[in-house]
Design a protein around this motif. Structure first.
Motif, PDB file in Angstrom:
ATOM      1  N   PRO A 118       8.558  -0.926   0.092  1.00 49.25           N
ATOM      2  CA  PRO A 118       7.361  -1.067   0.936  1.00 49.25           C
ATOM      3  C   PRO A 118       7.481  -0.271   2.228  1.00 49.25           C
ATOM      4  CG  PRO A 118       8.773  -2.993   1.143  1.00 49.25           C
ATOM      5  CD  PRO A 118       9.400  -2.137   0.076  1.00 49.25           C
ATOM      6  N   LEU A 119       6.330   0.064   2.797  1.00 51.01           N
ATOM      7  CA  LEU A 119       6.305   0.828   4.055  1.00 51.01           C
ATOM      8  C   LEU A 119       5.422   0.117   5.069  1.00 51.01           C
ATOM      9  CD1 LEU A 119       5.843   4.324   2.373  1.00 51.01           C
ATOM     10  CD2 LEU A 119       7.937   3.480   3.479  1.00 51.01           C
ATOM     11  N   THR A 120       5.882   0.079   6.300  1.00 50.97           N
ATOM     12  CA  THR A 120       5.160  -0.617   7.367  1.00 50.97           C
ATOM     13  C   THR A 120       3.899   0.138   7.785  1.00 50.97           C
ATOM     14  OG1 THR A 120       7.243  -1.443   8.208  1.00 50.97           O
ATOM     15  CG2 THR A 120       5.394  -1.468   9.752  1.00 50.97           C
ATOM     16  N   THR A 121       2.816  -0.623   8.013  1.00 49.78           N
ATOM     17  CA  THR A 121       1.587  -0.045   8.568  1.00 49.78           C
ATOM     18  C   THR A 121       1.220  -0.811   9.839  1.00 49.78           C
ATOM     19  OG1 THR A 121       0.813   0.291   6.307  1.00 49.78           O
ATOM     20  CG2 THR A 121      -0.811   0.591   8.064  1.00 49.78           C
ATOM     21  N   PRO A 122       1.068  -0.113  10.967  1.00 51.31           N
ATOM     22  CA  PRO A 122       0.653  -0.817  12.184  1.00 51.31           C
ATOM     23  C   PRO A 122      -0.781  -1.350  12.063  1.00 51.31           C
ATOM     24  CG  PRO A 122       0.903   1.558  12.598  1.00 51.31           C
ATOM     25  CD  PRO A 122       1.258   1.328  11.163  1.00 51.31           C
TER      26      PRO A 122
ATOM     27  N   ALA B 137       6.422  -2.547  -5.577  1.00 49.52           N
ATOM     28  CA  ALA B 137       6.092  -3.973  -5.559  1.00 49.52           C
ATOM     29  C   ALA B 137       4.722  -4.168  -4.905  1.00 49.52           C
ATOM     30  CB  ALA B 137       7.164  -4.723  -4.780  1.00 49.52           C
ATOM     31  N   THR B 138       4.099  -5.315  -5.189  1.00 45.86           N
ATOM     32  CA  THR B 138       2.822  -5.649  -4.552  1.00 45.86           C
ATOM     33  C   THR B 138       3.017  -6.037  -3.084  1.00 45.86           C
ATOM     34  OG1 THR B 138       1.846  -6.314  -6.646  1.00 45.86           O
ATOM     35  CG2 THR B 138       0.911  -7.328  -4.677  1.00 45.86           C
ATOM     36  N   HIS B 139       4.182  -6.596  -2.774  1.00 46.07           N
ATOM     37  CA  HIS B 139       4.388  -7.099  -1.408  1.00 46.07           C
ATOM     38  C   HIS B 139       4.686  -5.975  -0.410  1.00 46.07           C
ATOM     39  CE1 HIS B 139       8.724  -6.448  -1.539  1.00 46.07           C
ATOM     40  NE2 HIS B 139       8.790  -7.084  -2.694  1.00 46.07           N
TER      41      HIS B 139
ATOM     42  N   LEU C  46       0.842   4.652   5.190  1.00 44.50           N
ATOM     43  CA  LEU C  46       1.546   5.687   4.419  1.00 44.50           C
ATOM     44  C   LEU C  46       1.379   5.417   2.929  1.00 44.50           C
ATOM     45  CD1 LEU C  46       4.841   5.538   6.528  1.00 44.50           C
ATOM     46  CD2 LEU C  46       2.975   7.203   6.770  1.00 44.50           C
ATOM     47  N   ASN C  47       1.244   4.137   2.592  1.00 50.69           N
ATOM     48  CA  ASN C  47       1.068   3.772   1.182  1.00 50.69           C
ATOM     49  C   ASN C  47      -0.267   4.294   0.665  1.00 50.69           C
ATOM     50  OD1 ASN C  47       3.480   2.021   1.290  1.00 50.69           O
ATOM     51  ND2 ASN C  47       2.198   0.856   2.708  1.00 50.69           N
ATOM     52  N   VAL C  48      -1.307   4.048   1.475  1.00 47.00           N
ATOM     53  CA  VAL C  48      -2.642   4.507   1.091  1.00 47.00           C
ATOM     54  C   VAL C  48      -2.682   6.038   1.078  1.00 47.00           C
ATOM     55  CG1 VAL C  48      -5.074   4.527   1.795  1.00 47.00           C
ATOM     56  CG2 VAL C  48      -3.762   2.398   1.912  1.00 47.00           C
ATOM     57  N   SER C  49      -2.050   6.647   2.081  1.00 46.63           N
ATOM     58  CA  SER C  49      -2.032   8.121   2.139  1.00 46.63           C
ATOM     59  C   SER C  49      -1.340   8.703   0.910  1.00 46.63           C
ATOM     60  CB  SER C  49      -1.296   8.611   3.383  1.00 46.63           C
ATOM     61  OG  SER C  49      -1.924   8.106   4.525  1.00 46.63           O
ATOM     62  N   LEU C  50      -0.232   8.089   0.526  1.00 43.76           N
ATOM     63  CA  LEU C  50       0.505   8.577  -0.651  1.00 43.76           C
ATOM     64  C   LEU C  50      -0.374   8.528  -1.900  1.00 43.76           C
ATOM     65  CD1 LEU C  50       3.449   9.415  -1.546  1.00 43.76           C
ATOM     66  CD2 LEU C  50       3.723   7.040  -2.264  1.00 43.76           C
ATOM     67  N   ARG C  51      -1.092   7.399  -2.053  1.00 48.21           N
ATOM     68  CA  ARG C  51      -1.962   7.248  -3.225  1.00 48.21           C
ATOM     69  C   ARG C  51      -3.057   8.310  -3.209  1.00 48.21           C
ATOM     70  NH1 ARG C  51      -2.245   0.850  -1.839  1.00 48.21           N
ATOM     71  NH2 ARG C  51      -0.071   0.398  -2.319  1.00 48.21           N
ATOM     72  N   GLN C  52      -3.599   8.571  -2.019  1.00 48.01           N
ATOM     73  CA  GLN C  52      -4.676   9.567  -1.950  1.00 48.01           C
ATOM     74  C   GLN C  52      -4.144  10.986  -2.121  1.00 48.01           C
ATOM     75  OE1 GLN C  52      -6.959   8.546   1.573  1.00 48.01           O
ATOM     76  NE2 GLN C  52      -8.368   7.410   0.280  1.00 48.01           N
TER      77      GLN C  52
HETATM   78  O1  LIG Z   1      -0.506   0.020   3.046  1.00 46.25           O
HETATM   79  C1  LIG Z   1      -0.302  -1.110   3.466  1.00 46.25           C
HETATM   80  O2  LIG Z   1       0.353  -1.312   4.494  1.00 46.25           O
HETATM   81  C2  LIG Z   1      -0.819  -2.299   2.729  1.00 46.25           C
HETATM   82  C3  LIG Z   1      -1.254  -1.986   1.341  1.00 46.25           C
HETATM   83  C4  LIG Z   1      -1.424  -3.191   0.518  1.00 46.25           C
HETATM   84  O3  LIG Z   1      -1.525  -4.306   0.965  1.00 46.25           O
HETATM   85  C5  LIG Z   1      -1.450  -3.037  -0.933  1.00 46.25           C
HETATM   86  O4  LIG Z   1      -1.562  -1.926  -1.438  1.00 46.25           O
HETATM   87  O5  LIG Z   1      -1.365  -4.055  -1.626  1.00 46.25           O
END
Ligand SMILES: O=C(O)CCC(=O)C(=O)O
Ligand SMILES: NC(=O)C1=CN([C@@H]2O[C@H](COP(=O)(O)OP(=O)(O)OC[C@H]3O[C@@H](n4cnc5c(N)ncnc54)[C@H](OP(=O)(O)O)[C@@H]3O)[C@@H](O)[C@H]2O)C=CC1
Ligand SMILES: [Mg+2]
Length: 414
Positions: free
Chosen positions: A102-106, A335-337, A114-120
């Motif tokens: 997992p990666l922290t998002t402020p 992971a989802t978390h 960063l998670n959303v950016s990676l997916r996009q």
């Molecule tokens: O990108 C995040 O910090 C949260 C994303 C999230 O909650 C998820 O994809 O389930």
């Protein structure tokens, strides 16, 4: 390709795509990102389990060659403050299959997820999150074994697109003026503004993947989840485009719920997938009261995010909630978390979400024996009462072990 910090092991071979299929040698190179917060603890434990399970399954004939890739805080320390180094994206494209912590998002400001950016950036348009119950896992449900459902969450659109305008900024004022004066919209002064794009392209490719999954895995239904009564042209359109793709591309293999009753008296014909839809709010209740009615859910980004965590609770919680972000070939498992910061570095949390995300990865590359071994060793470990804190607090007489201890116990039972 040469990298600044990434080292691609010379001992393994990269996965390739041939004739639309992955070609995986007995010595594939897989990428991994350790992640922030609890990421290092769970990654360390999961890597040991995966390597031990591969060794057990193939007796040395097959081996994973891991390439560490960098995102988030670890990357920032190595790449002059860059949390999202371009070479990590290049390496994932090159290796095709990777797994990440997992990666922290402020919250409320700072950099974009960063998670959303990676997916996009990698166009990983389907977030696939199975909800499967393992015997012995503590659950608040009376019949958790009735939960057996896979969420297909659209991963690139919706309010996650990042088209947002902060209250008080010139851009916000410009858009507000346009909306009020040109479009006749009314809303309170200084409202923050966000845009929710939902397209036929984005919807159809996600629903197509969900229906194909249901067909390939003999799942009886696909449920389109939406709030289309309120957001008619985004969430309602998602529902309509979902039915359209079913009708136009899977007409012989699907029937609608209306047809199920009007033509087949409620008895699903052998081999047909029933396509239905439910409004998002009632979906949360239905998945608690009658989970056995649902097999595959196709959702937009936000609804899928909410449903993922809520439904994970039914089968044991965030400690056992795996997932994958998938394009047509490239896949990044996770992971989802999130980073659960209060437990960072404590060797405390459950590594099973990441571990089972790895199981999904092994299934994806065709090494199903590995995921089967991990699942059966997991069940034995839990049956012996050896669990991390999250399960221990819901079980009578269990022995609580740390993250690393859970991995040790599971490896002994492989
Ligand atoms: O990108 C995040 O910090 C949260 C994303 C999230 O909650 C998820 O994809 O389930
Ligand atoms: N894909 C990603 O990388 C994601 C990143 N995030 C990011 O993570 C950060 C923290 O988010 P937050 O909302 O606290 O959500 P988290 O999922 O990180 O944690 C919430 C709670 O879930 C439980 N939990 C999470 N992981 C585990 C585990 N492995 N084993 C046992 N229990 C677990 C803990 O519950 P308890 O307190 O009951 O013990 C924890 O406090 C944010 O920056 C967020 O943006 C969030 C989701 C996904
Ligand atoms: Mg989430």
């Amino acid at each position: 390709m040469s990298y600044r910090h990434i080292k691609i092991p010379e001992t393994g071979q990269k996965i390739t795509v041939e004739n639309d299929r992955l070609k995986v040698s007995d010595n594939p190179i897989l990428g991994f990102v350790e992640g922030d917060g609890i990421g290092p603890d769970i990654t360390r434990a999961a890597l040991r389990v995966w390597d031990a399970a591969v060794e057990k399954a193939y007796g040395g004939k097959r081996k994973v060659h891991w390439a560490e890739l960098y995102l988030g805080e670890k990357a920032a320390g190595m790449y002059d403050g860059d949390y999202f180094p371009a070479e990590t994206l290049d390496a994932i494209k090159d290796l095709i299959v990777a797994i990440k912590g997992p990666l922290t998002t402020p919250v409320g400001g700072g950099f974009r997820s960063l998670n959303v950016s990676l997916r996009q950036e990698l166009d990983l348009y389907a977030c696939v999150r199975p909800l499967e119950y393992f015997a012995g896992v503590p659950s608040p449900m009376r019949h958790p074994e009735e939960v057996d459902c896979v969420i297909f969450r659209e991963n690139t659109e919706d309010v996650y697109c990042g088209i947002e305008y902060q209250s008080g900024t010139p851009e916000n004022k410009k858009l507000a003026k346009f909306l009020r004066e040109e479009m006749g919209c009314e809303f309170f002064e200084d409202a923050g503004l966000g845009i929710k794009p939902i397209s036929p392209f984005g919807t159809k490719r996600l629903v197509r993947k969900a229906i194909q999954y249901a067909i390939d895995n003999n799942r009886p239904s696909v449920t389109l989840v939406h709030k289309g009564n309120i957001m008619k042209f985004t969430e309602g359109a998602f529902r309509n485009w979902g039915y359209e793709v079913a009708r136009e591309e899977f007409g012989d293999q699907t029937i609608t719920e209306d047809e199920l009753w009007s033509k087949y008296d409620g008895k699903r014909p052998e081999g047909k997938v029933v396509i239905n839809d439910r409004i998002a709010d009632i979906m949360f209740q239905l998945m608690q009261l009658r989970p056995a009615e649902f097999h595959v859910l196709a959702t937009m980004n936000l609804n899928g995010d909410y449903l993922s965590d809520a439904l994970a609770a039914e089968v044991g919680g965030m400690g056992i909630a795996p997932g994958a972000n998938m394009a047509d070939h490239i896949a990044v498992f996770e992971a989802t978390h999130g980073t659960a910061p209060k437990y960072a570095g404590q060797d405390k949390v459950n590594p099973s979400s990441l571990m089972f995300s790895g199981s999904m990865m092994f299934e994806y590359i065709g090494w199903t024996e590995v995921s089967q071994l991990i699942a059966s060793a997991f069940t034995k470990t839990v049956a012996d009462g050896i669990v991390t804190y999250d399960f221990a607090r819901q079980m009578e007489g269990a022995t609580e072990v740390p993250t690393s201890g859970f991995a040790d116990a599971l490896i002994e039972r492989l």
